[in-house]
Design a protein around this motif. Sequence first.
Motif, short mmCIF file in Angstrom:
data_model
loop_
_atom_site.label_atom_id
_atom_site.label_comp_id
_atom_site.label_asym_id
_atom_site.label_seq_id
_atom_site.Cartn_x
_atom_site.Cartn_y
_atom_site.Cartn_z
N THR A 105 0.60 -52.62 -2.51
CA THR A 105 0.75 -51.69 -1.48
C THR A 105 -0.28 -50.81 -1.45
OG1 THR A 105 3.22 -52.05 -1.51
CG2 THR A 105 2.23 -50.15 -0.24
N HIS A 106 -0.75 -50.19 -2.76
CA HIS A 106 -1.78 -49.16 -3.19
C HIS A 106 -3.04 -50.01 -2.41
CE1 HIS A 106 -3.05 -45.51 -5.67
NE2 HIS A 106 -3.78 -45.69 -4.50
N LEU A 107 -3.28 -51.05 -3.05
CA LEU A 107 -4.37 -51.70 -2.74
C LEU A 107 -4.63 -51.99 -1.19
CD1 LEU A 107 -4.76 -54.55 -5.41
CD2 LEU A 107 -5.99 -52.66 -5.22
N ASN A 108 -3.39 -52.29 -0.39
CA ASN A 108 -3.37 -52.69 0.89
C ASN A 108 -4.00 -51.28 1.56
OD1 ASN A 108 -3.05 -54.38 3.07
ND2 ASN A 108 -1.08 -53.30 3.47
N GLN A 109 -3.18 -50.17 1.03
CA GLN A 109 -3.42 -49.03 1.77
C GLN A 109 -5.10 -48.55 1.58
OE1 GLN A 109 -1.25 -47.55 3.58
NE2 GLN A 109 -2.71 -46.22 4.79
N CYS A 110 -5.56 -48.73 0.54
CA CYS A 110 -6.74 -48.59 0.34
C CYS A 110 -7.82 -49.33 1.33
CB CYS A 110 -7.43 -48.86 -1.16
SG CYS A 110 -8.97 -48.86 -1.60
N ASN A 155 -18.30 -46.23 6.89
CA ASN A 155 -19.36 -45.56 6.19
C ASN A 155 -19.08 -46.32 4.75
OD1 ASN A 155 -20.65 -44.00 4.40
ND2 ASN A 155 -20.47 -42.08 5.27
N PRO A 156 -19.63 -47.08 4.14
CA PRO A 156 -19.88 -47.76 3.08
C PRO A 156 -19.97 -46.76 2.02
CG PRO A 156 -21.52 -48.97 4.46
CD PRO A 156 -21.17 -47.63 5.12
N ASP A 157 -20.60 -45.68 1.66
CA ASP A 157 -20.40 -44.80 0.66
C ASP A 157 -19.01 -44.41 0.44
OD1 ASP A 157 -23.23 -45.38 0.20
OD2 ASP A 157 -23.58 -43.69 1.61
N GLU A 158 -18.27 -43.74 1.54
CA GLU A 158 -17.00 -43.16 1.39
C GLU A 158 -16.02 -44.42 0.92
OE1 GLU A 158 -16.00 -41.71 5.01
OE2 GLU A 158 -17.30 -39.83 5.06
N ASN A 159 -16.31 -45.48 1.32
CA ASN A 159 -15.47 -46.64 0.91
C ASN A 159 -15.65 -46.88 -0.51
OD1 ASN A 159 -14.74 -46.80 3.36
ND2 ASN A 159 -16.02 -48.50 3.95
N LEU A 160 -16.74 -46.80 -0.96
CA LEU A 160 -17.11 -47.01 -2.46
C LEU A 160 -16.34 -46.07 -3.40
CD1 LEU A 160 -20.83 -48.07 -2.51
CD2 LEU A 160 -18.79 -49.54 -2.81
N ASN A 161 -16.44 -44.81 -2.78
CA ASN A 161 -15.68 -43.80 -3.77
C ASN A 161 -14.17 -44.09 -3.56
OD1 ASN A 161 -17.86 -42.45 -4.55
ND2 ASN A 161 -17.79 -41.07 -2.60
N MET A 162 -13.47 -44.54 -2.47
CA MET A 162 -12.23 -44.57 -2.34
C MET A 162 -11.64 -45.94 -3.19
SD MET A 162 -10.12 -45.81 1.05
CE MET A 162 -11.03 -44.27 2.09
N ILE A 163 -12.52 -47.04 -3.21
CA ILE A 163 -12.32 -48.13 -4.14
C ILE A 163 -12.14 -47.52 -5.77
CG2 ILE A 163 -13.27 -50.32 -5.05
CD1 ILE A 163 -14.15 -50.67 -2.24
N ALA A 164 -13.07 -46.77 -6.12
CA ALA A 164 -13.13 -46.23 -7.43
C ALA A 164 -11.93 -45.56 -7.64
CB ALA A 164 -14.52 -45.56 -7.42
N GLN A 165 -11.37 -44.69 -6.66
CA GLN A 165 -10.39 -43.69 -6.88
C GLN A 165 -9.12 -44.48 -7.05
OE1 GLN A 165 -9.80 -41.10 -3.54
NE2 GLN A 165 -7.81 -40.34 -4.28
N THR A 166 -8.94 -45.84 -6.34
CA THR A 166 -8.04 -46.56 -6.29
C THR A 166 -7.87 -47.43 -7.52
OG1 THR A 166 -8.15 -46.92 -3.89
CG2 THR A 166 -6.76 -48.65 -5.13
N ALA A 167 -8.85 -47.49 -8.23
CA ALA A 167 -8.66 -48.36 -9.48
C ALA A 167 -8.48 -47.41 -10.50
CB ALA A 167 -10.38 -48.84 -9.78
N GLY A 168 -8.95 -46.14 -10.34
CA GLY A 168 -8.47 -44.99 -11.57
C GLY A 168 -6.83 -44.71 -11.27
N GLU A 169 -6.64 -44.63 -10.16
CA GLU A 169 -5.05 -44.19 -9.96
C GLU A 169 -4.02 -45.42 -10.55
OE1 GLU A 169 -4.85 -43.19 -6.04
OE2 GLU A 169 -5.55 -41.31 -6.17
N LEU A 227 -10.70 -55.44 -6.76
CA LEU A 227 -11.65 -54.26 -6.18
C LEU A 227 -12.96 -54.06 -6.27
CD1 LEU A 227 -9.42 -51.24 -7.77
CD2 LEU A 227 -9.55 -51.97 -5.18
N ALA A 228 -13.50 -55.05 -7.48
CA ALA A 228 -14.92 -55.51 -7.35
C ALA A 228 -15.10 -56.24 -6.41
CB ALA A 228 -15.20 -56.20 -8.73
N GLN A 229 -14.44 -57.17 -5.76
CA GLN A 229 -14.69 -58.07 -4.71
C GLN A 229 -14.67 -57.05 -3.38
OE1 GLN A 229 -15.32 -61.38 -4.47
NE2 GLN A 229 -15.60 -60.95 -2.27
N ALA A 230 -13.98 -56.17 -3.33
CA ALA A 230 -14.10 -55.06 -2.21
C ALA A 230 -15.20 -54.47 -1.99
CB ALA A 230 -12.80 -53.93 -2.13
#
Length: 934
Positions: free
Chosen positions: A259-264, A271-285, A400-403
């Motif tokens: 669910t968390h991945l899907n929401q991410c 904006n790819p730069d914003e998306n990369l930060n969001m992916i990193a945040q999802t991995a940390g959480e 998340l690396a695939q994302a």
Amino acid sequence: MNKVQKLKNNLFTKFVITISILLISFFLITVTLLLQVVENSILDEVEKGAEKLTRSIAMISAPHISNYTFMFLEQNTIQLQNGEKDQLDILSVQIFDNNGYKLNLSGIDTANIQTPRKYWLIKNAPCFIKDFHGTEERVGYVRIVFSLKSSIVKILKIRFLIILAVVLIILLLDFLVILLLSRSVIKPINSLKDAATMISERSFDVSFDKIPNDELGFLMRSFQQMAQDLKNSFSTIQHQYRQLQIDHDEIKKNEETLTHLNQCFLDMSANPDENLNMIAQTAGELLHGGFVLYNRFEESKNLLCTRGFWNAPKDLNLISTPENRLCFEVIRNNDGRVIIIEDMQEHKFWEVDKNLKKYNVMSYIGVPVTLNNQVIGCFCLCDHNVRTFKPEEINVMVILAQAVKNEEERRSYARELKETRNYLRNVFNSLSSSLITLNEKFAITEWNSEAEKVFGFSQNQKDVRFFWEINPAFENHRQRIMDAIQRMEHFVMHQVVIKFEDTRYFDMYVVPLLVGNSRGAVIRLDDVTNMIKKDNQLFQAQKMETVGNLAGGLAHDFNNVLCGITATISLLKYYLDMKNIDDSQIVKYINTMEQSSNRASEMVQQLLTLSRRQEVSYDTVKLSDAIHNVTEICKNTLDKSIDLIVGDITDEAYINANQTQIEQVLLNLCVNSSHAMTIMRENHEKKGGKLKISLSKYLVEKSFSAYHPDSKEGYYWVLSVRDEGVGMNNEVLRRIFDPFFTTKDSSHGTGLGLAMVYNIIKMHNGFINVYSEEGVGSTFQVYLPVLSNQDERNQEKTVTGSLVKGEGRILVVDDEEHIRQISENILLESGYEVFTAENGLEALLVLGDVKNIDLVLLDLSMPVMSGKEAFNRIKELYPDMRVILTSGFRQDKRVSDIMNAGADYFIQKPFTMETITSAVFSVLINSKPGNKEV
């Protein structure tokens, strides 16, 4: 319990029913066979008795038939039909001779028997007598109809008794079966029922006191084994349930992760730069690490750049050299393997990568990120504690690396798309054609720089919404463009006239597009104004060449016409001077002059038509009219040795064309053919021959198109010109349409004629075929597309008659005195009050002095004030004044201007009494005059 009881009852019922059905089936078959035997026996007995009785009657009756003692036959018949109780039931006795005549009149006819036909038995027996030699001779035959009713009643009684017996037997057997089942089946089933009750109460210790050795015994043993298996399964299920509870907690945790991945993924932006930060945040959480980084290697700069991060140390250098960095090791290996380090102090990079000690990285997951099969970055999780990574945690990092990879691909595609779009935009704008794209609602979506320059709008302009709003000229083609887009059909329109500060010509190409489920179109507009001007110059030059070729014939015929007029006038003056002429001769000579004048007028009109300049416009053209106009010219101009033959020409041949150009094509072909039969022959050869013009309809099919690339499938009108001239060889045939190529000497041609013919036919979406043989002649076939839905124009009928009378005040304005006088005299004879003026200025003075003038007959070319200036002043001072314009040249641009400005009629000079009176009458009685021409 209830279910087991119901099952027992159902089984018992089904078993009893099955046994009963089998018994009933057996006894039914047996009874059926027995009844068949009894019935056959009874019927056979009746059959034999009837046969025997019939033969005995035949023997007794034979002597009486031969001796004609029919009285005995009557008595015997009555006795048989009365019968006794022990005899067979006889319905009818009939005795016949050999000819079929009935001999016993008392015998009942079969038609009179009341008993139904199915109860009859008919027997026939021949009657024989023996002569002295012992030879038998047949003298007749006997027919007896017996009744089967009593036999059938007997059979039915037997059937009833047998069926009754069978029913009793079946009931008795059912009773015995039920009694047997109650002992051998019911008791075991009750035991099974008790066992099922124990199982339903979760007691699986099932046992039976006595188990029979039949099928029920097998069922009871199986049931006992099943109870034991259920006991074992129940224990297994309890164990699995406890394990499922453990797995459920794990699944719930995984679902929360998904669910968390899907929401991410759902929250990602463009904006790819914003998306990369969001992916990193999802991995940390999700993995609860110390911090997460995405490091990308910029090979051109030899730098390792952090493009996305979560909870990164504040003093972390986001751009650094790649040497001695653990993330660069993942990238450099380029083998796609995930690097997992659970205790960093035991790894060689603990001493190499200074950042690990600095930021206390004790455990690490590094997942390579690829683009185009090349590792370009590393997505890594850094933890401050030594930890063992679970497989699902590693899977989260891989997902998340695939994302991250997808975002890199998106960035790459966006860059490539932008470069491609810029490239296509440059190509789009570099074209010399005006390109305009439309969507499915026919609204303009894009246009190139040439369109901006030509039509005067820019990319920021929002006023023009639809294509036909760009210029009024496109409104005429609106429906055709809409139909083409709807039907996904390409089409081309040549020489579309568009008005700017000057008049320009465009070739318009409409190319439908289908993008997904949306329809649209690309419209290409090519400015062909300069080409048209050059072509018109060539056309005019070629026309003048044709005029030159025809000038001799025209001069000869025109002089003949003038000779007829002058000679007749001189003869008429002589007779008038001598006063030796009557009225009939005067009428005769006047008719001769009138015919000659009309012919001269027609010749001048033909010459003007041939040589005039005009704008090229396409309209519905009737080919029969064009052929008629050209043949009239040819009759007056071609060499007299040419025999002009026109085949059957239909009035239904319509095309979309410019009539002047089509007439020029036909005239060129006719002139070339006449030259091939005259001037191109040797001096010793006979001049002349047959020139045949014909018209036919032809269906071009796929096989034909394969050999004629310019053709398309469909119907064409074929205009043929055939001559008996010198013909052409293959070398000449290959070059006849080349400009300036000619086989004539310089005094008879420049080589432009057939080149112009080819260009004109091509502009009309047609093509031309040529067949020629030296010494035999040539045939030119012009193919023009059929116009099936031609416009029908209703011509207003004008009043006809030699002199149409009316009333009103007419002002005649003309600088030629004899025209003013003849016009005045004609109108006075028609009942009008007439005023005259010799120029436009004088006409205005007359209008000012004389009140209630109804109509002005206005000449175009006059001194002091021309007809155009006078018309404008008249309409300015007297807006409702009706005006008829006259001129000797219809193609003058001033004529078109005046007619468009509101003149009511145009009369071509020279005119007749009928022409002018009809025109004046029509204008005066027409309350809403339109621009008409007489």
